[in-house]
Structures are given as structure tokens and as C-alpha cells.
Design a protein around this motif. Structure first.
Motif, PDB file in Angstrom:
ATOM      1  N   ALA A 217      54.722 -27.242 -11.936  1.00  0.00           N
ATOM      2  CA  ALA A 217      55.260 -28.532 -12.358  1.00  0.00           C
ATOM      3  C   ALA A 217      54.388 -29.677 -11.862  1.00  0.00           C
ATOM      4  CB  ALA A 217      56.688 -28.691 -11.850  1.00  0.00           C
ATOM      5  N   ALA A 218      53.890 -29.569 -10.641  1.00  0.00           N
ATOM      6  CA  ALA A 218      53.017 -30.611 -10.088  1.00  0.00           C
ATOM      7  C   ALA A 218      51.722 -30.705 -10.881  1.00  0.00           C
ATOM      8  CB  ALA A 218      52.728 -30.320  -8.619  1.00  0.00           C
ATOM      9  N   GLU A 219      51.197 -29.561 -11.302  1.00  0.00           N
ATOM     10  CA  GLU A 219      49.969 -29.560 -12.096  1.00  0.00           C
ATOM     11  C   GLU A 219      50.198 -30.224 -13.450  1.00  0.00           C
ATOM     12  OE1 GLU A 219      46.480 -26.459 -13.627  1.00  0.00           O
ATOM     13  OE2 GLU A 219      48.234 -25.711 -12.555  1.00  0.00           O
ATOM     14  N   LEU A 220      51.330 -29.907 -14.090  1.00  0.00           N
ATOM     15  CA  LEU A 220      51.648 -30.543 -15.370  1.00  0.00           C
ATOM     16  C   LEU A 220      51.788 -32.041 -15.207  1.00  0.00           C
ATOM     17  CD1 LEU A 220      54.290 -28.055 -16.830  1.00  0.00           C
ATOM     18  CD2 LEU A 220      51.864 -28.215 -17.416  1.00  0.00           C
ATOM     19  N   ARG A 221      52.407 -32.451 -14.111  1.00  0.00           N
ATOM     20  CA  ARG A 221      52.568 -33.885 -13.854  1.00  0.00           C
ATOM     21  C   ARG A 221      51.205 -34.550 -13.664  1.00  0.00           C
ATOM     22  NH1 ARG A 221      56.159 -33.068 -10.527  1.00  0.00           N
ATOM     23  NH2 ARG A 221      57.930 -33.240 -11.956  1.00  0.00           N
ATOM     24  N   GLY A 222      50.287 -33.836 -13.030  1.00  0.00           N
ATOM     25  CA  GLY A 222      48.941 -34.357 -12.841  1.00  0.00           C
ATOM     26  C   GLY A 222      48.192 -34.518 -14.151  1.00  0.00           C
ATOM     27  N   PHE A 223      48.554 -33.686 -15.150  1.00  0.00           N
ATOM     28  CA  PHE A 223      47.941 -33.804 -16.473  1.00  0.00           C
ATOM     29  C   PHE A 223      48.568 -34.920 -17.305  1.00  0.00           C
ATOM     30  CE2 PHE A 223      46.807 -29.057 -16.246  1.00  0.00           C
ATOM     31  CZ  PHE A 223      45.522 -29.355 -15.762  1.00  0.00           C
ATOM     32  N   GLY A 224      49.618 -35.563 -16.753  1.00  0.00           N
ATOM     33  CA  GLY A 224      50.245 -36.670 -17.458  1.00  0.00           C
ATOM     34  C   GLY A 224      51.372 -36.270 -18.389  1.00  0.00           C
ATOM     35  N   LEU A 225      51.865 -35.038 -18.264  1.00  0.00           N
ATOM     36  CA  LEU A 225      52.958 -34.607 -19.122  1.00  0.00           C
ATOM     37  C   LEU A 225      54.226 -35.373 -18.748  1.00  0.00           C
ATOM     38  CD1 LEU A 225      52.912 -32.336 -21.319  1.00  0.00           C
ATOM     39  CD2 LEU A 225      54.216 -30.933 -19.718  1.00  0.00           C
ATOM     40  N   PRO A 226      55.006 -35.846 -19.731  1.00  0.00           N
ATOM     41  CA  PRO A 226      56.225 -36.603 -19.438  1.00  0.00           C
ATOM     42  C   PRO A 226      57.230 -35.780 -18.634  1.00  0.00           C
ATOM     43  CG  PRO A 226      55.604 -36.833 -21.743  1.00  0.00           C
ATOM     44  CD  PRO A 226      54.728 -35.756 -21.171  1.00  0.00           C
ATOM     45  N   ASP A 227      58.018 -36.461 -17.831  1.00  0.00           N
ATOM     46  CA  ASP A 227      58.975 -35.779 -16.957  1.00  0.00           C
ATOM     47  C   ASP A 227      59.985 -34.943 -17.732  1.00  0.00           C
ATOM     48  OD1 ASP A 227      57.824 -36.703 -14.642  1.00  0.00           O
ATOM     49  OD2 ASP A 227      59.208 -38.402 -14.403  1.00  0.00           O
ATOM     50  N   ASP A 228      60.435 -35.431 -18.919  1.00  0.00           N
ATOM     51  CA  ASP A 228      61.435 -34.674 -19.663  1.00  0.00           C
ATOM     52  C   ASP A 228      60.864 -33.351 -20.164  1.00  0.00           C
ATOM     53  OD1 ASP A 228      59.746 -35.936 -21.438  1.00  0.00           O
ATOM     54  OD2 ASP A 228      61.305 -36.460 -22.877  1.00  0.00           O
ATOM     55  N   GLU A 229      59.589 -33.333 -20.540  1.00  0.00           N
ATOM     56  CA  GLU A 229      58.964 -32.087 -20.970  1.00  0.00           C
ATOM     57  C   GLU A 229      58.771 -31.140 -19.795  1.00  0.00           C
ATOM     58  OE1 GLU A 229      55.578 -32.341 -23.533  1.00  0.00           O
ATOM     59  OE2 GLU A 229      56.247 -34.233 -24.424  1.00  0.00           O
ATOM     60  N   ILE A 230      58.425 -31.686 -18.639  1.00  0.00           N
ATOM     61  CA  ILE A 230      58.276 -30.859 -17.441  1.00  0.00           C
ATOM     62  C   ILE A 230      59.615 -30.243 -17.056  1.00  0.00           C
ATOM     63  CG2 ILE A 230      57.717 -30.887 -14.983  1.00  0.00           C
ATOM     64  CD1 ILE A 230      55.694 -33.107 -15.596  1.00  0.00           C
ATOM     65  N   GLU A 231      60.684 -31.012 -17.137  1.00  0.00           N
ATOM     66  CA  GLU A 231      62.017 -30.505 -16.820  1.00  0.00           C
ATOM     67  C   GLU A 231      62.407 -29.360 -17.746  1.00  0.00           C
ATOM     68  OE1 GLU A 231      64.705 -33.758 -16.905  1.00  0.00           O
ATOM     69  OE2 GLU A 231      63.784 -34.795 -15.204  1.00  0.00           O
ATOM     70  N   LEU A 232      62.064 -29.492 -19.044  1.00  0.00           N
ATOM     71  CA  LEU A 232      62.375 -28.426 -19.996  1.00  0.00           C
ATOM     72  C   LEU A 232      61.595 -27.160 -19.663  1.00  0.00           C
ATOM     73  CD1 LEU A 232      63.605 -27.293 -22.580  1.00  0.00           C
ATOM     74  CD2 LEU A 232      61.739 -28.398 -23.858  1.00  0.00           C
TER      75      LEU A 232
END
Length: 280
Positions: A217-232
Motif C-alpha cells: 500500500a505504501a508503494e502504491l501511495r508513492g506512485f500517486g495512486l488515489p487513497d480510495d483505489e488503494i483502500e479497494l
């Protein structure tokens, strides 16, 4: 006046595109429901719903981003009521296996059209095989290393072509309405085993690397993925992929009278089509 037109909501997606192609090949008029369609359809703009349903006999409904998103049952119920008011005769909903909100959406759909004359069907699917070739996992496979927060829990991945065949059978009346068709592949594979099948089909080395969910999840956040997509994504890997969906379901065979496509067959076809050609 109700024509024979079938609305495919999400008609440019993995299953919607296949449903639309099959209907068109069979000579059935198709209306693609998307923000770029004509008339356009937008889940978050209710003013687009009635024009999209006008003159439509049946509709295939895929919800973006996923029925697991909180609040989806209420939105599905609202859409179903709009479809019934427009005279749509049959709604076929794509649902997710083992997802609490998805199953709540199935019930909301059935309750919303009860007594209206609008029939319903549900195609409840396991994880798509095509996620490895047409979605967020494809880049990792092409680069030779697929990193995911998935352990040793197997999943009976289902081919999107099988999903589309079942949906089309429901939409065209080849199978009766009012049923939940739970569709999976013929065997369950771990993600590591699925990657081994892909490597064999592609004729090159592809490695699967499991990682902790929070690190992913931290890596996805670093790529700029929106929080709602990360939560899904974390919900799907952290909760749904916990063993609840290991068992193979008979939905494809019951609906179509044939066995579902095996992952190895899917991998060979995708590899032959260049899905995992390494980056230049």
C-alpha cells in the motif's frame, strides 16, 4: 417504444467489451454505457441514466470501480429503479465473489425491481484471469517480476470470456432470470502457481514476489495512486483473499453446459497474442 437494444454499462471494460462484441456478432443492437458513449452514461451523474435506458430491453451492469466500495448497494438499487421506470425488462449484474458489499448489492437489485415486471440475474465472479494481462498486474509480468501482497491462498481465477458467455446467455434469454450464476475457473491456483503457468506459456522467466500488505500500500501511495483505489486493493488482498473463495463453483457448466476455461489455456492464448512481450 422498447426495442431489442441491450445497454452494456461499462461496455469498454474487460467483461463489458466482450459482452458487447458477442451481442453485436449475434446481430443484437448494443448501446455502450460509458462517459464517452452516446447517449453518455455516468454513475455519478444521474441525469444521464434515463437517456441511457430509453428504448432499452435489457442491460448488463458493471459497477466502477467495484461493488466492494461502501455505498454501492444504495446506488445499485437507485439504478435498478430507474431502469424499471424506463421499462427495461431484464438487468444482469456483474458481482464479486466473497465480497460483503457485492452480495448486499445483489439483494438491493432484486428488492428494487420486485413487483415491477423487471427481471434480474447475477453473474458472481471470482478474480479475473485477465487481471494478469489486461490490468494492474500486466506490467509486472512483462517486466519479469510480479510483486503482490498475496500469499499461499489459492483462487479459482475465471476467464472473462466465460463471464461474458454467461452474461450473454442471461441477456438473450438462453437461461432463465432470477438466478445467481457463481462462476469460477476449473481449479484454484495460488498467485505463484499462476505466474508459473504464465512463465511456461510465455517461454521466459517470470518471478512472483510476495510482500506485506502495508508495504504494498505504501508503494502504491508513492506512485500517486488515489487513497480510495488503494483502500479497494488492500481490501481485496487483505480480506477477500483469505481462503473464503477457494472452492470451485459450477456456474459456467450449469449455465452453458460446458466446462470453464483453464488458466493454462488462457495463459497460452494471451502469450501467443503478445500480452506479456518484454519491454523493448
Amino acid at each position: 417504444m422498447i426495442e431489442n437494444t441491450i445497454l452494456v454499462i461499462g461496455g469498454t471494460g474487460k467483461t463489458g467489451r466482450r459482452v458487447a462484441d458477442r451481442l453485436t456478432a449475434a446481430g443484437v443492437p448494443v448501446r455502450v454505457g460509458s462517459r464517452s458513449g452516446s447517449p453518455r452514461f455516468d454513475w455519478h451523474d444521474r441525469a444521464t441514466w434515463a437517456p441511457a435506458f430509453a428504448g432499452v430491453r435489457a442491460a448488463y451492469v458493471t459497477f466502477y470501480p467495484d461493488l466492494a466500495v461502501p455505498g454501492s448497494p444504495a446506488l445499485i438499487a437507485e439504478l435498478a429503479r430507474a431502469a424499471a421506470s424506463a421499462g427495461v425488462e431484464h438487468l444482469v449484474l456483474l458481482s464479486g465473489r466473497g465480497e460483503e458489499e457485492a452480495q448486499a448489492s445483489e439483494r438491493a437489485l432484486a428488492d428494487a425491481v420486485a413487483g415491477t415486471g423487471t427481471a434480474w440475474s447475477v453473474v458472481r465472479a471470482s478474480w479475473f484471469m485477465q487481471n494478469f494481462s489486461e490490468a494492474f498486474m500486466a506490467d509486472g509480468v512483462r517486466e519479469g517480476t510480479l510483486v503482490l501482497p498475496a500469499g499461499d491462498v489459492p483462487e479459482p481465477f475465471v476467464d472473462c470470456d466465460d463471464i461474458a458467455d454467461v452474461a450473454v446467455a442471461a441477456l438473450t434469454g438462453a437461461i432463465p432470470p432470477g438466478q445467481v450464476h457463481e462462476v469460477t475457473g476449473p481449479r484454484a491456483l495460488t498467485f505463484a502457481e499462476a505466474v508459473q503457468e504464465i512463465a511456461k506459456a510465455a517461454g521466459r522467466e517470470v518471478t512472483f514476489v510476495p510482500v506485506p500488505l502495508d508495504a504494498y500500500a505504501a508503494e502504491l501511495r508513492g506512485f500517486g495512486l488515489p487513497d480510495d483505489e488503494i483502500e479497494l486493493i488492500t481490501y481485496l488482498f487483505g480480506e477477500v483473499l483469505d481462503g473464503r473463495n477457494v472452492a470451485v463453483a459450477p456456474g459456467v457448466r450449469a449455465a452453458l453446459g460446458r466446462e470453464p476455461r483453464d488458466f493454462a489455456d488462457y495463459a497460452r492464448t494471451a502469450a501467443a497474442g503478445g500480452a506479456w512481450a518484454p519491454p523493448a
